[in-house]
Design a protein around this motif. Sequence first.
Motif, PDB file in Angstrom:
ATOM      1  N   GLY A   1       0.817  -1.195   0.000  1.00 36.54           N
ATOM      2  CA  GLY A   1       0.000   0.000   0.000  1.00 36.54           C
ATOM      3  C   GLY A   1       0.856   1.252   0.000  1.00 36.54           C
ATOM      4  N   VAL A   2       0.335   2.340  -0.566  1.00 31.22           N
ATOM      5  CA  VAL A   2       1.055   3.617  -0.571  1.00 31.22           C
ATOM      6  C   VAL A   2       0.323   4.639   0.278  1.00 31.22           C
ATOM      7  CG1 VAL A   2       1.910   5.543  -1.974  1.00 31.22           C
ATOM      8  CG2 VAL A   2       2.099   3.192  -2.824  1.00 31.22           C
ATOM      9  N   SER A   3      -0.890   5.027  -0.128  1.00 33.25           N
ATOM     10  CA  SER A   3      -1.575   6.075   0.628  1.00 33.25           C
ATOM     11  C   SER A   3      -3.083   5.980   0.481  1.00 33.25           C
ATOM     12  CB  SER A   3      -1.108   7.456   0.161  1.00 33.25           C
ATOM     13  OG  SER A   3      -1.565   7.707  -1.161  1.00 33.25           O
ATOM     14  N   SER A   4      -3.767   6.656   1.369  1.00 35.32           N
ATOM     15  CA  SER A   4      -5.215   6.834   1.254  1.00 35.32           C
ATOM     16  C   SER A   4      -5.507   8.316   1.407  1.00 35.32           C
ATOM     17  CB  SER A   4      -5.967   6.037   2.323  1.00 35.32           C
ATOM     18  OG  SER A   4      -5.685   6.548   3.614  1.00 35.32           O
ATOM     19  N   ALA A   5      -6.604   8.758   0.816  1.00 37.16           N
ATOM     20  CA  ALA A   5      -6.944  10.179   0.852  1.00 37.16           C
ATOM     21  C   ALA A   5      -8.448  10.360   0.976  1.00 37.16           C
ATOM     22  CB  ALA A   5      -6.434  10.882  -0.398  1.00 37.16           C
ATOM     23  N   ASN A   6      -8.859  11.172   1.952  1.00 35.13           N
ATOM     24  CA  ASN A   6     -10.259  11.556   2.076  1.00 35.13           C
ATOM     25  C   ASN A   6     -10.596  12.563   0.984  1.00 35.13           C
ATOM     26  OD1 ASN A   6      -9.923  10.187   4.464  1.00 35.13           O
ATOM     27  ND2 ASN A   6     -10.080  11.977   5.779  1.00 35.13           N
ATOM     28  N   GLN A   7     -11.853  12.621   0.629  1.00 34.56           N
ATOM     29  CA  GLN A   7     -12.315  13.724  -0.202  1.00 34.56           C
ATOM     30  C   GLN A   7     -12.837  14.829   0.708  1.00 34.56           C
ATOM     31  OE1 GLN A   7     -14.405  13.030  -3.922  1.00 34.56           O
ATOM     32  NE2 GLN A   7     -14.062  10.833  -3.676  1.00 34.56           N
ATOM     33  N   ILE A   8     -12.795  16.032   0.176  1.00 26.28           N
ATOM     34  CA  ILE A   8     -13.236  17.195   0.933  1.00 26.28           C
ATOM     35  C   ILE A   8     -14.540  17.703   0.332  1.00 26.28           C
ATOM     36  CG2 ILE A   8     -12.496  19.396   1.925  1.00 26.28           C
ATOM     37  CD1 ILE A   8     -10.498  17.053   2.299  1.00 26.28           C
TER      38      ILE A   8
ATOM     39  N   GLY B   1     -13.586  10.992   5.387  1.00 30.38           N
ATOM     40  CA  GLY B   1     -12.806   9.956   6.051  1.00 30.38           C
ATOM     41  C   GLY B   1     -13.346   9.560   7.409  1.00 30.38           C
ATOM     42  N   THR B   2     -12.552   8.734   8.096  1.00 32.43           N
ATOM     43  CA  THR B   2     -12.918   8.286   9.442  1.00 32.43           C
ATOM     44  C   THR B   2     -12.146   9.047  10.508  1.00 32.43           C
ATOM     45  OG1 THR B   2     -11.237   6.543   9.330  1.00 32.43           O
ATOM     46  CG2 THR B   2     -13.467   5.966   8.626  1.00 32.43           C
ATOM     47  N   ALA B   3     -11.107   9.760  10.102  1.00 31.64           N
ATOM     48  CA  ALA B   3     -10.307  10.552  11.044  1.00 31.64           C
ATOM     49  C   ALA B   3      -9.982  11.891  10.401  1.00 31.64           C
ATOM     50  CB  ALA B   3      -9.017   9.810  11.402  1.00 31.64           C
ATOM     51  N   ARG B   4      -9.879  12.915  11.208  1.00 31.12           N
ATOM     52  CA  ARG B   4      -9.584  14.244  10.684  1.00 31.12           C
ATOM     53  C   ARG B   4      -8.201  14.283  10.046  1.00 31.12           C
ATOM     54  NH1 ARG B   4     -12.352  19.143  14.045  1.00 31.12           N
ATOM     55  NH2 ARG B   4     -14.350  18.102  14.522  1.00 31.12           N
ATOM     56  N   LEU B   5      -8.079  15.104   9.026  1.00 32.75           N
ATOM     57  CA  LEU B   5      -6.810  15.260   8.338  1.00 32.75           C
ATOM     58  C   LEU B   5      -5.915  16.243   9.085  1.00 32.75           C
ATOM     59  CD1 LEU B   5      -7.988  15.556   4.614  1.00 32.75           C
ATOM     60  CD2 LEU B   5      -6.917  13.585   5.716  1.00 32.75           C
ATOM     61  N   ALA B   6      -4.639  15.903   9.159  1.00 39.64           N
ATOM     62  CA  ALA B   6      -3.690  16.821   9.800  1.00 39.64           C
ATOM     63  C   ALA B   6      -3.627  18.138   9.041  1.00 39.64           C
ATOM     64  CB  ALA B   6      -2.309  16.168   9.848  1.00 39.64           C
ATOM     65  N   ALA B   7      -3.849  18.096   7.739  1.00 44.82           N
ATOM     66  CA  ALA B   7      -3.806  19.303   6.929  1.00 44.82           C
ATOM     67  C   ALA B   7      -5.056  20.164   7.087  1.00 44.82           C
ATOM     68  CB  ALA B   7      -3.622  18.936   5.455  1.00 44.82           C
ATOM     69  N   LEU B   8      -6.156  19.575   7.595  1.00 43.80           N
ATOM     70  CA  LEU B   8      -7.409  20.311   7.832  1.00 43.80           C
ATOM     71  C   LEU B   8      -7.972  19.895   9.187  1.00 43.80           C
ATOM     72  CD1 LEU B   8      -9.200  20.013   4.343  1.00 43.80           C
ATOM     73  CD2 LEU B   8      -8.138  22.067   5.302  1.00 43.80           C
ATOM     74  N   PRO B   9      -7.284  20.232  10.259  1.00 41.71           N
ATOM     75  CA  PRO B   9      -7.684  19.728  11.577  1.00 41.71           C
ATOM     76  C   PRO B   9      -9.053  20.199  12.062  1.00 41.71           C
ATOM     77  CG  PRO B   9      -6.025  21.447  11.770  1.00 41.71           C
ATOM     78  CD  PRO B   9      -6.117  21.109  10.329  1.00 41.71           C
TER      79      PRO B   9
ATOM     80  N   THR C   1     -15.293  14.966  10.102  1.00 41.07           N
ATOM     81  CA  THR C   1     -15.513  13.874   9.155  1.00 41.07           C
ATOM     82  C   THR C   1     -16.994  13.535   9.072  1.00 41.07           C
ATOM     83  OG1 THR C   1     -15.354  12.100  10.793  1.00 41.07           O
ATOM     84  CG2 THR C   1     -13.284  12.911   9.850  1.00 41.07           C
ATOM     85  N   VAL C   2     -17.375  12.861   8.012  1.00 36.82           N
ATOM     86  CA  VAL C   2     -18.770  12.418   7.877  1.00 36.82           C
ATOM     87  C   VAL C   2     -19.098  11.401   8.965  1.00 36.82           C
ATOM     88  CG1 VAL C   2     -18.980  12.882   5.417  1.00 36.82           C
ATOM     89  CG2 VAL C   2     -18.034  10.692   6.162  1.00 36.82           C
ATOM     90  N   LEU C   3     -18.086  10.701   9.446  1.00 36.88           N
ATOM     91  CA  LEU C   3     -18.312   9.745  10.537  1.00 36.88           C
ATOM     92  C   LEU C   3     -18.693  10.483  11.806  1.00 36.88           C
ATOM     93  CD1 LEU C   3     -18.182   6.720  11.218  1.00 36.88           C
ATOM     94  CD2 LEU C   3     -15.813   7.066  11.937  1.00 36.88           C
ATOM     95  N   GLU C   4     -17.996  11.560  12.108  1.00 33.46           N
ATOM     96  CA  GLU C   4     -18.328  12.385  13.271  1.00 33.46           C
ATOM     97  C   GLU C   4     -19.744  12.935  13.168  1.00 33.46           C
ATOM     98  OE1 GLU C   4     -15.396  15.401  14.627  1.00 33.46           O
ATOM     99  OE2 GLU C   4     -14.183  14.615  12.981  1.00 33.46           O
ATOM    100  N   ALA C   5     -20.122  13.281  11.937  1.00 32.37           N
ATOM    101  CA  ALA C   5     -21.433  13.884  11.728  1.00 32.37           C
ATOM    102  C   ALA C   5     -22.563  12.866  11.776  1.00 32.37           C
ATOM    103  CB  ALA C   5     -21.455  14.609  10.385  1.00 32.37           C
ATOM    104  N   GLY C   6     -22.227  11.590  11.915  1.00 32.54           N
ATOM    105  CA  GLY C   6     -23.243  10.558  12.032  1.00 32.54           C
ATOM    106  C   GLY C   6     -23.626   9.893  10.728  1.00 32.54           C
ATOM    107  N   TYR C   7     -22.728   9.962   9.723  1.00 35.11           N
ATOM    108  CA  TYR C   7     -23.011   9.362   8.422  1.00 35.11           C
ATOM    109  C   TYR C   7     -21.925   8.347   8.057  1.00 35.11           C
ATOM    110  CZ  TYR C   7     -25.854  13.596   8.283  1.00 35.11           C
ATOM    111  OH  TYR C   7     -26.736  14.610   8.594  1.00 35.11           O
ATOM    112  N   PRO C   8     -21.854   7.228   8.748  1.00 35.79           N
ATOM    113  CA  PRO C   8     -20.799   6.237   8.467  1.00 35.79           C
ATOM    114  C   PRO C   8     -20.852   5.681   7.057  1.00 35.79           C
ATOM    115  CG  PRO C   8     -22.491   5.309   9.925  1.00 35.79           C
ATOM    116  CD  PRO C   8     -22.756   6.775   9.837  1.00 35.79           C
ATOM    117  N   ASP C   9     -22.043   5.638   6.441  1.00 37.43           N
ATOM    118  CA  ASP C   9     -22.155   5.100   5.087  1.00 37.43           C
ATOM    119  C   ASP C   9     -21.625   6.072   4.025  1.00 37.43           C
ATOM    120  OD1 ASP C   9     -23.238   2.773   6.055  1.00 37.43           O
ATOM    121  OD2 ASP C   9     -25.319   3.363   5.697  1.00 37.43           O
ATOM    122  N   ALA C  10     -21.270   7.277   4.462  1.00 34.18           N
ATOM    123  CA  ALA C  10     -20.726   8.258   3.518  1.00 34.18           C
ATOM    124  C   ALA C  10     -19.204   8.256   3.516  1.00 34.18           C
ATOM    125  CB  ALA C  10     -21.244   9.657   3.857  1.00 34.18           C
TER     126      ALA C  10
END
Length: 345
Positions: free
Chosen positions: A141-148, A246-254, A258-267
Amino acid sequence: MGFGAGSGVSSRAGSTVMRVLLCLVAATTLSLQAGAAEAQTAAESWPNRAITWVVPFGAGGVTDLVSRKIAELLRTRLGQPVVVENRPGAGGTIGTEFVARAQPDGYTVLYASGGPMTIQPNLGLTKLNYDPLKSYVHVRGVSSANQILVATAAAPYSTLAEFVAYAKANPGKVNFGSPGPGTAQHLAGEMFQAAAGIRLTHVPYKAGSSQMTDMMSGILDVSFDYLTVLRPLIDTGKVKVLGTTGTARLAALPDAPTVLEAGYPDAVNVGSTWVSVPAGTDPRIVGRLSEALAAALADPAIVADLTANGQVSIADKGPTQLEPFIVEETARYKRVIESAGIAAR
């Protein structure tokens, strides 16, 4: 007497056939042994010439830039040039297929990504001449990236909760842009509206520049995309960040939830990249390449670069972890594509 003579001839003929067969078996055995010895020598001496690193996207993008930095680190560790070759087109499938057809000798590697491997196979493309699992050995594996998720600066909402409330009060009137049907950005929008119980209008673009121009002018309401694309607009205040997929906040956008925090795990929707080689590549070559990649991806410069671009290293995923990951991602995108009725471009 005639019978006896015939029997003698038959016996001699049988003996001749047997000798020929034994000679063929011996020759075949020697050939196989020689081939096995040659393959072992090739694996043990790998690499002894330049390696081609195929990037199935155009030059200058974040995938290309990161791959070149990793390639340079691999050159140092493997002692041979690692030449980046861009083979863009058809959503990344052209370069991906090229590697599937290459010799499985460890000298052609693929910077693989979710689009060609986990999304495109679900879009009904009849000309997809590779199998994400059968055509490759997935190395590291190399990397994963959330969408904004961003909104135009003048939007009457500034948080995920406010956006969902507004969209529910205005069904179908809020639009979102993407680089085209079936792209990761399009699927992110479909997943979010399904998870949040809202109805958005999809606006596909052929050129990302046109999409961002319409975002700045207010023609588009919201868009899902990666930080590398959106960073200039975010930094200049031309769009505002609502959250990430994503499932965790990005260090670049602390500060971006996340959609998970907002209560939308399916997103939750995370794009990933990894390195693959053609199926049939010697396990000893795969092992050495995997180790070299793990060391390269642990380099502080690479880690810092990924973090700055909103990415997270997934170098802990080796061959045994990548295959089930790809199976799971493919199944997940299949559900989204079928549910939304998305057709191939």
